[in-house]
Design an enzyme around this catalytic site. Sequence first.
Site, PDB file in Angstrom:
ATOM      1  N   ILE A  70      30.526  12.184  68.564  1.00 53.45           N
ATOM      2  CA  ILE A  70      32.390  12.929  68.072  1.00 53.45           C
ATOM      3  C   ILE A  70      32.241  13.982  68.358  1.00 53.45           C
ATOM      4  O   ILE A  70      31.651  14.661  68.248  1.00 53.45           O
ATOM      5  CB  ILE A  70      32.083  12.513  66.807  1.00 53.45           C
ATOM      6  CG1 ILE A  70      31.904  10.858  66.241  1.00 53.45           C
ATOM      7  CG2 ILE A  70      32.961  13.526  65.741  1.00 53.45           C
ATOM      8  CD1 ILE A  70      32.904  10.176  66.866  1.00 53.45           C
ATOM      9  N   HIS A 151      36.817  12.074  49.714  1.00 58.78           N
ATOM     10  CA  HIS A 151      37.929  12.487  48.880  1.00 58.78           C
ATOM     11  C   HIS A 151      38.559  13.423  49.654  1.00 58.78           C
ATOM     12  O   HIS A 151      38.554  13.951  50.210  1.00 58.78           O
ATOM     13  CB  HIS A 151      37.525  13.001  47.658  1.00 58.78           C
ATOM     14  CG  HIS A 151      37.235  14.314  47.470  1.00 58.78           C
ATOM     15  ND1 HIS A 151      37.993  15.630  46.875  1.00 58.78           N
ATOM     16  CD2 HIS A 151      35.763  14.892  47.527  1.00 58.78           C
ATOM     17  CE1 HIS A 151      36.863  16.508  47.343  1.00 58.78           C
ATOM     18  NE2 HIS A 151      36.030  15.799  47.003  1.00 58.78           N
ATOM     19  N   GLU A 197      39.628  12.953  42.661  1.00 63.32           N
ATOM     20  CA  GLU A 197      38.672  13.357  42.964  1.00 63.32           C
ATOM     21  C   GLU A 197      37.619  14.146  41.531  1.00 63.32           C
ATOM     22  O   GLU A 197      36.751  13.835  41.065  1.00 63.32           O
ATOM     23  CB  GLU A 197      37.412  13.116  44.369  1.00 63.32           C
ATOM     24  CG  GLU A 197      35.651  13.113  44.161  1.00 63.32           C
ATOM     25  CD  GLU A 197      34.916  14.715  43.616  1.00 63.32           C
ATOM     26  OE1 GLU A 197      33.915  14.397  44.539  1.00 63.32           O
ATOM     27  OE2 GLU A 197      35.630  15.136  44.274  1.00 63.32           O
ATOM     28  N   ASP A 226      31.019  13.749  51.390  1.00 63.40           N
ATOM     29  CA  ASP A 226      31.861  14.864  50.365  1.00 63.40           C
ATOM     30  C   ASP A 226      30.964  16.140  50.684  1.00 63.40           C
ATOM     31  O   ASP A 226      29.781  16.557  50.253  1.00 63.40           O
ATOM     32  CB  ASP A 226      31.544  14.229  49.266  1.00 63.40           C
ATOM     33  CG  ASP A 226      32.380  15.880  48.509  1.00 63.40           C
ATOM     34  OD1 ASP A 226      32.005  16.334  48.609  1.00 63.40           O
ATOM     35  OD2 ASP A 226      32.068  15.277  47.107  1.00 63.40           O
TER      36      ASP A 226
END
Length: 465
Positions: A70, A151, A197, A226
């Site tokens: 990535i 989130h 969140e 997160d």
Amino acid sequence: MSPNAERRTTPHPPRRSKSAWTRRAGLAATAAGAALGLLTAAPTAAGAATPHRPTTHTSAHTAALAAPDIPVANVKAHLDQLQSIASANNGNRAHGRPGYRASLDYIKGKLDAAGYTTRLQQFTTSGTTGWNLIADWPGGDANQVLMAGAHLDSVSAGPGINDNGSGSAAVLENALAVSRAGLTPKKHLRFGWWGAEELGMRGSQYYVNSLPAAERAKISGYLNFDMVGSPNPGYFVYDDNPELESVFKDFYAKLNIPTEIETEGDGRSDHAPFKNAGIPVGGLFSGADYRKTAAQAQKWGGTAGQPFDRCYHSSCDTSANINDTALDRNSDAIAHAIWTLAAGSTTPPDGTVYENTVDITIPDNGPTVTSPIAVTGRTGNAPAALKVEVDIKHSYRGDLVIDLLAPDGTAYRLKNANSSDSAHDVKETYTVDASSKRANGAWMLRVQDVAAQDTGYIDSWKLTF
């Protein structure tokens, strides 16, 4: 990451030698499951079993195609966009604020252009409208859904680029990588970006609670990300599910990077509603307001005695508050997990046998002992006629009480003690109506010797689904 949720370590009688683990249907066990004793059987023999100690073996996670690298530059480009959105909207992207909706629209536009089916899920909390964004990649087994999420909202005090632009951007770029690769996974892929969140996981709670029970049962795993670019980073892995834990540990082991179990944020992020609903969860975390120890600094670098993220929930959580190396590694780890887990087998056929053949000594007139079998890869609930085959070597079977424990702890009595039953051994097949219990999870055989002077051990036991 939400600040409001709770934070979360005598010899056997002689017997024949035999393979440590067998499974007729040919599904493989994970290395982490072996280490924890939560094992599904491997397709071929793994060597002779050692009494009391599960045989460990290499992880069986394999993907049909290698996961792509990535590009961290792409992930950072998304973070730059989120920073620009916050800067244009009073410095934040919080629930109910224009910056949150603009962030949502940016991500949705990228996914729509990449061929995803997207939908906005509206909810209300604290008197303000919020949204979740759900994106489905076409194809894959709709009865086996692998989901990854993060989130998207920030606190009102700052732009939230590490918390949690980093997780949101890494999940987005992985979703776009799926599209670029034209991936055709066996499992259905779904991605989610959650609102509110920071107010206590309100968006993800709403999503999970809105799912009918049958739809929840289709989610084979939820992966949460997160804060994955903390400036003084650690490499933490969720330990809530052995299979999902191991896929991340495998990735970092190949890089010779040690990991630790994630405890700082346990229960404080969006995996919690999924876990509470009985859905297997996993994920990564690079640290928040806890301080890095000297031992952690020695193995990971960075500064001991300083927080993993000194700008946690602050105005300085900007695009400058990112460690590129941690962001790059964690983004690649997400890809490894998605490609590996999505290429997993379809639901095993009816009649699949799961077996544990590791010996477990039964103390004479002593406490209970348990022998585990981890059932994975199935959808829905266990059968109404679940077969439980038990092979216990014992000099007085009347002393024994035997139970089957479902993954939620429910006990099914298989055999009571009977002082007049003086026969040797228990070699029986029992049938249990377990149709109210999820099939996947750690099933246990629990055995207790309730009288004195006789000894034995669990030789093996099987579950047939």
